[in-house]
Design an enzyme around this catalytic site. Structure first.
Site, PDB file in Angstrom:
ATOM      1  CG  ASP A   1      -7.927  -0.847   3.854  1.00  0.00           C
ATOM      2  OD1 ASP A   1      -7.334  -0.023   3.138  1.00  0.00           O
ATOM      3  OD2 ASP A   1      -7.858  -2.081   3.674  1.00  0.00           O
TER       4      ASP A   1
ATOM      5  CE  LYS B   1      -2.863  -5.632   6.448  1.00  0.00           C
ATOM      6  NZ  LYS B   1      -2.644  -4.460   5.533  1.00  0.00           N
ATOM      7  N   GLY B   2      -6.540  -5.034   3.211  1.00  0.00           N
ATOM      8  CA  GLY B   2      -6.780  -5.652   1.907  1.00  0.00           C
ATOM      9  C   GLY B   2      -7.349  -4.706   0.881  1.00  0.00           C
TER      10      GLY B   2
ATOM     11  CG  ASP C   1       0.517  -4.553   5.940  1.00  0.00           C
ATOM     12  OD1 ASP C   1       0.468  -3.662   5.074  1.00  0.00           O
ATOM     13  OD2 ASP C   1       0.054  -5.693   5.778  1.00  0.00           O
ATOM     14  N   GLY C   2       0.275  -1.410   6.499  1.00  0.00           N
ATOM     15  CA  GLY C   2      -0.749  -0.390   6.655  1.00  0.00           C
ATOM     16  C   GLY C   2      -2.071  -1.032   7.037  1.00  0.00           C
TER      17      GLY C   2
ATOM     18  CE  LYS D   1      -5.997   4.579   5.446  1.00  0.00           C
ATOM     19  NZ  LYS D   1      -4.732   3.916   5.245  1.00  0.00           N
TER      20      LYS D   1
ATOM     21  N   GLY E   1       0.811  -1.208   0.000  1.00  0.00           N
ATOM     22  CA  GLY E   1       0.000   0.000   0.000  1.00  0.00           C
ATOM     23  C   GLY E   1       0.846   1.261   0.000  1.00  0.00           C
TER      24      GLY E   1
ATOM     25  CD  GLU F   1      -1.655  -6.539   2.948  1.00  0.00           C
ATOM     26  OE1 GLU F   1      -1.162  -5.627   2.288  1.00  0.00           O
ATOM     27  OE2 GLU F   1      -2.851  -6.543   3.310  1.00  0.00           O
TER      28      GLU F   1
END
Ligand code: 5RP
Length: 233
Positions: free
Chosen positions: A81, A91-92, A78-79, A118, A27, A100
């Site tokens: 959503d 996520k995704g 990781d990021g 977020k 991302g 992930e």
């Protein structure tokens, strides 16, 4: 929000130790993390979670390894959503949810890097839960998801081709929309996981040890959930 993502990513790089193997998510926020990691000169090997991340790591000359080489990671970055107050995640958004989830599940610790938009009181409100599905199972999966968790499933469209969007694993990407958000994220994650045809879902409620680095573009805050036993599926 780009400034917030960059600041959070810079803070995350401070947590990277030399000579370690780290998981690297996917991302736009992770892209800032990779750029900053390259600038830092820290010596790591990275397990990437998507083709996009492979390409960015390689272009920044960060060594890459795979889960064929290591069966366990100390730390992954990781990021997300969405993040709720109990450190449950959606996520995704970028479609890399399966890899992930594998990388974060097999890491002792996950560091999630986000801008403050977020953070949410309730997951799933105006933000779908991505699903990676076997393409031909779509109608049956759509019916089962409606019956089991009350969400409406749509195939993801990338705009560049007719739907569905195809993942790095060659499967179809879909989104599950919950009209009023998700009341029990862990229960919904388990129910989605049990539907044949769904390879993985974007609810991440079972990470052992999570820190969330959040920035609004001004300050940066690190929120940490204490280590816990995993739920028994
Ligand atoms: C990709 C992800 C991303 O981490 C998530 O979509 C957040 O992306 P961004 O940092 O671009 O806002 O889960 O599958």
């Amino acid at each position: 929000m780009d400034d917030a993502k960059r600041k959070a990513a810079e803070k995350a790089v401070d947590m990277v130790e030399d000579n370690t193997v780290i998981g690297v998510g996917s991302g736009s926020t992770v892209a800032y993390f990779i750029d900053e990691l390259a600038r830092s000169g820290k010596k790591v090997s990275a397990v990437p979670t998507s083709m996009d991340t492979v390409i960015r790591l390689a272009s920044r000359k960060i060594p890459i390894t795979t889960l064929f080489h290591v069966d366990h990671l100390d730390l992954c970055f990781d990021g997300a959503d969405q993040v709720d107050p109990s450190f449950n995640l959606i996520k995704g958004g970028g479609g890399a949810l399966t890899m992930e989830k594998i990388v974060s599940y097999f890491s002792d610790r996950s560091v999630i890097i986000v801008d403050s938009s977020k953070m949410t009181a309730k997951l799933g409100y105006k933000c779908p839960v991505p699903l990676e599905i076997v393409p031909s199972s779509f109608p049956a999966v759509r019916r089962a998801v409606r019956e089991k968790v009350g969400a409406i499933v749509e195939l993801r469209s990338s705009g560049a081709k007719l739907p569905p969007t195809i993942t790095d694993n060659g499967l179809a990407l879909a989104d599950a929309w919950f009209e009023n958000g998700i009341s029990s994220p862990a229960e919904s994650e388990r129910k989605l996981k049990l539907i044949p045809g769904v390879l993985e879902n974007g609810l991440f409620c079972d990470l052992r040890d999570v820190s969330v680095i959040v920035s609004d573009g001004g300050g940066v805050e690190v929120l940490t959930k204490p280590a816990q036993e995993r739920n028994k599926f």
